[in-house]
Design a protein around this motif. Structure first.
Motif, PDB file in Angstrom:
ATOM      1  N   PRO A 104      12.415  53.944  46.146  1.00 34.27           N
ATOM      2  CA  PRO A 104      13.866  54.205  45.709  1.00 34.27           C
ATOM      3  C   PRO A 104      14.466  54.280  44.317  1.00 34.27           C
ATOM      4  O   PRO A 104      13.872  53.571  43.534  1.00 34.27           O
TER       5      PRO A 104
ATOM      6  N   ARG B  66       7.089  54.620  49.366  1.00 33.36           N
ATOM      7  CA  ARG B  66       6.994  55.261  50.824  1.00 33.36           C
ATOM      8  C   ARG B  66       6.666  56.580  50.735  1.00 33.36           C
ATOM      9  O   ARG B  66       6.823  57.301  49.570  1.00 33.36           O
TER      10      ARG B  66
ATOM     11  N   TYR C 100       6.848  60.519  52.372  1.00 32.74           N
ATOM     12  CA  TYR C 100       7.884  61.207  52.873  1.00 32.74           C
ATOM     13  C   TYR C 100       7.346  62.507  53.040  1.00 32.74           C
ATOM     14  O   TYR C 100       6.520  63.308  52.246  1.00 32.74           O
TER      15      TYR C 100
ATOM     16  N   CYS D  93      10.247  59.560  56.721  1.00 29.30           N
ATOM     17  CA  CYS D  93       9.434  58.632  56.207  1.00 29.30           C
ATOM     18  C   CYS D  93       8.108  58.419  57.127  1.00 29.30           C
ATOM     19  O   CYS D  93       8.365  57.823  58.157  1.00 29.30           O
TER      20      CYS D  93
ATOM     21  N   ASP E 207      17.526  57.118  51.975  1.00 25.40           N
ATOM     22  CA  ASP E 207      16.801  55.831  51.727  1.00 25.40           C
ATOM     23  C   ASP E 207      16.712  55.316  50.398  1.00 25.40           C
ATOM     24  O   ASP E 207      15.932  54.822  49.923  1.00 25.40           O
TER      25      ASP E 207
END
Length: 158
Positions: free
Chosen positions: A37, A51, A53, A72, A122
């Motif tokens: 993020p 994460r 994606y 995700c 996100d």
């Protein structure tokens, strides 16, 4: 030289731009990519914040952004717990990408040319951003971190 209004991206089989092309309604750019993020600072537990994606961006035939599907598949920590299983994070991402690509009618893999765009999902920045640093124009695909610049022939740098 300024950033072109429409930025070419070259199709390269078995490389990072192997899932781009054209379909019945325009152009597409798809990828599987890890991302943090925005504003994340690595510390203990970073594995839960990284994460994976699956991403599909669509554009009209003139390269204008239409829509995105961003999904995700899981975290780096999950992938490390089950790195090779059929239910691993990477396996889930690949299966989802294949499903998204199959949904595009009359899909063909080829060079594309798209206009800059951006969205945040996100807390992660996705898009093709542009700018000028020290007199040099650039474009970069996020979060994939593929850089484009002169001679604007569609090739990328990482």
């Amino acid at each position: 030289m300024a950033v072109p209004e429409v930025i070419p991206i070259a199709y390269e089989p078995k490389h990072r731009t192997e899932t781009i092309g054209r379909y019945a309604d325009g152009q597409f750019l798809a990828s599987i990519t890890y991302a943090f993020p925005e504003g994340f600072r690595p510390d203990d537990g970073w594995e839960e914040h990284k994460r994976l994606y699956t991403v599909l961006h669509t554009f009209d035939s003139e390269g204008r952004y239409r829509d995105s599907e961003v999904w995700c598949a899981g975290t780096w920590a999950e992938q490390q717990r089950d790195p090779y299983g059929d239910n691993s994070v990477l396996s889930r991402a690949r299966i989802h990408l294949a499903k998204l690509l199959r949904s595009l009618p009359r899909r063909s893999y080829t060079d594309i040319a798209i206009r800059p765009f951006q969205l945040t999902v996100d807390g992660v920045l996705f898009g093709l951003l542009t700018g000028v640093d020290e007199g040099e124009a650039w474009a970069e695909l996020y979060p994939d971190r593929l850089g484009f610049a002169q001679p604007w022939d569609g090739t990328y740098d990482t």
